[in-house]
Design an enzyme around this catalytic site. Structure first.
Site, mmCIF file in Angstrom:
data_model
loop_
_atom_site.group_PDB
_atom_site.id
_atom_site.type_symbol
_atom_site.label_atom_id
_atom_site.label_comp_id
_atom_site.label_asym_id
_atom_site.label_seq_id
_atom_site.Cartn_x
_atom_site.Cartn_y
_atom_site.Cartn_z
ATOM 1 N N ARG A 232 0.863 -1.189 0.000
ATOM 2 C CA ARG A 232 0.000 0.000 0.000
ATOM 3 C C ARG A 232 0.896 1.235 0.000
ATOM 4 O O ARG A 232 2.108 1.157 0.225
ATOM 5 C CB ARG A 232 -0.942 0.012 1.212
ATOM 6 C CG ARG A 232 -0.267 -0.469 2.429
ATOM 7 C CD ARG A 232 -0.529 0.172 3.722
ATOM 8 N NE ARG A 232 -0.449 1.597 3.819
ATOM 9 C CZ ARG A 232 0.657 2.273 4.148
ATOM 10 N NH1 ARG A 232 1.812 1.670 4.377
ATOM 11 N NH2 ARG A 232 0.632 3.585 4.252
ATOM 12 N N ALA B 211 0.869 5.036 -2.386
ATOM 13 C CA ALA B 211 0.883 5.265 -3.830
ATOM 14 C C ALA B 211 2.231 4.930 -4.470
ATOM 15 O O ALA B 211 2.272 4.169 -5.453
ATOM 16 C CB ALA B 211 0.484 6.712 -4.120
ATOM 17 N N ARG C 90 -6.091 -1.349 -8.364
ATOM 18 C CA ARG C 90 -6.500 -0.223 -7.501
ATOM 19 C C ARG C 90 -6.841 0.934 -8.422
ATOM 20 O O ARG C 90 -5.997 1.766 -8.736
ATOM 21 C CB ARG C 90 -5.341 0.225 -6.569
ATOM 22 C CG ARG C 90 -5.046 -0.658 -5.370
ATOM 23 C CD ARG C 90 -6.070 -0.591 -4.254
ATOM 24 N NE ARG C 90 -6.198 0.673 -3.565
ATOM 25 C CZ ARG C 90 -5.441 1.057 -2.531
ATOM 26 N NH1 ARG C 90 -4.480 0.288 -2.066
ATOM 27 N NH2 ARG C 90 -5.645 2.207 -1.945
ATOM 28 N N ASP D 27 -2.081 13.220 0.941
ATOM 29 C CA ASP D 27 -2.689 12.398 -0.110
ATOM 30 C C ASP D 27 -2.924 13.197 -1.373
ATOM 31 O O ASP D 27 -2.862 12.658 -2.484
ATOM 32 C CB ASP D 27 -4.006 11.802 0.387
ATOM 33 C CG ASP D 27 -3.754 10.653 1.335
ATOM 34 O OD1 ASP D 27 -3.628 10.912 2.547
ATOM 35 O OD2 ASP D 27 -3.635 9.512 0.851
ATOM 36 N N ASN E 100 -4.943 15.046 3.969
ATOM 37 C CA ASN E 100 -4.179 13.915 4.484
ATOM 38 C C ASN E 100 -5.087 13.138 5.432
ATOM 39 O O ASN E 100 -6.226 13.523 5.693
ATOM 40 C CB ASN E 100 -2.911 14.406 5.206
ATOM 41 C CG ASN E 100 -1.949 13.272 5.514
ATOM 42 O OD1 ASN E 100 -1.710 12.409 4.674
ATOM 43 N ND2 ASN E 100 -1.412 13.242 6.717
ATOM 44 N N LYS E 101 -4.589 12.031 5.946
ATOM 45 C CA LYS E 101 -5.363 11.152 6.823
ATOM 46 C C LYS E 101 -6.088 11.956 7.896
ATOM 47 O O LYS E 101 -5.532 12.868 8.495
ATOM 48 C CB LYS E 101 -4.412 10.156 7.488
ATOM 49 C CG LYS E 101 -5.088 9.096 8.328
ATOM 50 C CD LYS E 101 -5.983 8.192 7.512
ATOM 51 C CE LYS E 101 -5.165 7.468 6.477
ATOM 52 N NZ LYS E 101 -5.954 6.975 5.347
#
Lengths: 356, 356
Positions: B61, B63, B94, B245, B255-256
């Site tokens: 996982r 990118a 994906r 992200d 982001n997260k």
């Protein structure tokens, strides 16, 4: 103790503490909070030891609720002919719980020490705790309506509160402290909505707050602690409100870890940050929050929080149980004696007294 | 692609992606991230389908790491006589992973499409990704030393960084993005210490970041997300650094979930808040963060975190996967092309290009 004249709001969800029957043969029924939210189990405590066990293993928790349960435990002692040993034994169940000693001391002053007289006093402690919650709720709801741009009553958008941990009905003899304006708003037909932080590591928000508000029919949405920022940024929340574990003389407030970030973010978003707590929470011997000791908890609460290991074996952790929110980030502290606003030593003294 | 002349730092922990053997008979070895941190299991991918499965089920996982794995997957396709169907199939693993398509397109341009030539290209993609990480790390470490009151090299107090989620070696072909200055500092003998947020709901910080830093011998301390405020308040942290992200043209960074509260608190405590991300993270077609769509995740990730239910059945949840940190809260964005500081549209354009 309180200045409210209204009848306390009946708690719409399951009762955490209830005396069943008469003084001579009755018993104490406690909601077992250790198995929430998956099971709703009531413990029937018919002797002192079962009350002691329930307090010890956190079946009943929250400082006010522990005091109320211990008071009823003293009645069970008297039923079986031993008030004094019962009172002494119950005092050992949670050695740091101030309300426990306060309630037992109050029971010791009852004369004659018959089950009837003791039950009356225990019920008075319970009722007064409920009235304290009610009173905090009245002050809180009035204040919230003052603080908001428009009165919510004339608004179809629900009043939306965000809270952390459980300063709820489950922790008190009434409708809770931080939760009290939520229950009152609902009772009065005001549209109300709550975001509840799950509150890692022990998940009191997920297990207890989401449970009790949901059981009472209040619109509650559970979020992870790290989601509160986005929820505030999206403009979803009118007010952040939490309880407190200990408040210094200047209003610095220690509460469950994760409270302080909410206060910082509420300030950033220009949203009121409120603390709801009984006046007994103040420790006037402590000048400010720097002197409040912060308990550190075991690694396993972080690394094995969900029953299975979720972090590398042997990883170092840091797990403060509380954080301290400085007075300058608190819009107001709401006590049963009135609202402290602005939050500073002078206002604290004028509301809760200089020598408390 | 990069401006560094140093050799990339070898990753001190387990390798997430490694080609074993020669082009004709070799295979791809992947660290299975789905069973971390409890088990360190390597998958030996000897055909295209096993790489597809590994990407699909998140064994690999992040990118950049997905792109690298897919490139090696194309070599396996060529080994078994079918580059074109392999490339086509891998692209479906994906569907939202931009790096996946970029890597496969690059493999398609290789001539002749022999296993040898394709393996050379896949290894080049891997090495360049590692160099990109290295370069971000160099820029980040220089910047951090500029930002801190005293150079850490002449200081015995460890440089202490706080991070969120996993923008680490496990997500890239090298030493990660947010983690890159941590690995570089360690390599250079600088005392370095990291606080890792566990990152609810999916615990990438606990499962992945704490694992990879610990495996590399870096001093890492795991905390719950709500503890970061107290950790910052206690003055334990010099710099907060996260990945991203997707970054808008003005520098607003998605982001997260849980990143934005860190940025707000870092500002409150006057601590630098840094974002480390390759230039490929910028989406110059998006003017600002308001246009970044926020994915909402399933309730079960909150209510049944790890196998057991921790919230009332049927409770409503709100679970945004990302939050957006506005540019004005970001001290700098560190890319392999240089440092964007201050963070605004003009600086973004001057570092990553206007038409990217």
């Amino acid at each position: 103790m309180t200045d409210t004249h209204a009848e306390p709001v009946p708690i719409p969800g399951p009762r955490n503490i209830e005396w069943v029957g008469d003084a001579e043969t009755g018993f104490l029924r406690l909601l077992d909070q250790t198995v929430l939210p998956n099971q709703v189990v009531y413990l029937e405590c018919k002797d002192v030891q079962s009350v002691w066990d329930a307090i010890k293993r956190l079946s009943v928790r929250g400082a006010p609720a522990i005091g109320v349960a211990a008071a009823f435990g003293c009645v069970l002692g008297a039923q079986h002919g031993g008030f004094d040993p019962a009172a002494e034994h119950l005092a050992t169940s949670r050695p740091t719980a101030v309300n426990l000693f306060w309630a037992i001391d109050r029971m010791k002053r009852v004369t004659p020490r018959t089950p009837e007289a003791l039950l009356d006093e225990a019920k008075a402690i319970h009722t007064q705790d409920a009235a304290m919650c009610q009173c905090i709720g009245e002050h809180a709801l009035d204040l919230i309506q003052d603080l908001l741009p428009r009165p919510q009553a004339s608004n179809t958008k629900p009043l939306t509160l965000l809270t952390h941990c459980n300063a709820g009905a489950l922790a008190t003899g009434g409708i809770g402290t931080a939760t009290s304006p939520m229950y009152l708003a609902q009772q009065r037909g005001m549209p109300v909505r709550v975001f509840a932080d799950e509150t890692r590591p022990l998940l009191q928000g997920a297990r207890l707050t989401a449970f009790e508000l949901g059981a009472a029919g209040i619109d509650v949405t559970l979020i992870c602690d790290g989601m509160a920022g986005q929820v505030l940024r999206e403009g979803k929340v009118d007010v952040v409100i939490t309880g407190a574990d200990r408040i210094a003389a200047n209003g610095d407030a220690a509460n469950k870890i994760g409270t302080y970030p909410l206060a910082v973010m509420a300030r950033h978003h220009n949203i009121p940050f409120l603390v709801a707590a009984p006046s007994s929470t103040f420790d006037m011997s402590i000048a400010d929050g720097d002197a409040i000791p912060i308990e550190l908890r075991a690694a396993e609460e972080i690394t094995e929080g969900f029953g299975s290991r979720t972090a590398p074996s042997g990883v170092k952790t840091y797990s403060p149980a509380f954080d301290v929110t400085p007075a300058e980030l608190i819009t107001a502290i709401i006590t049963e004696r009135g609202v402290i606003r602005p939050v500073n030593t002078e206002q604290v003294r004028s509301v809760v007294g200089a020598t408390k």
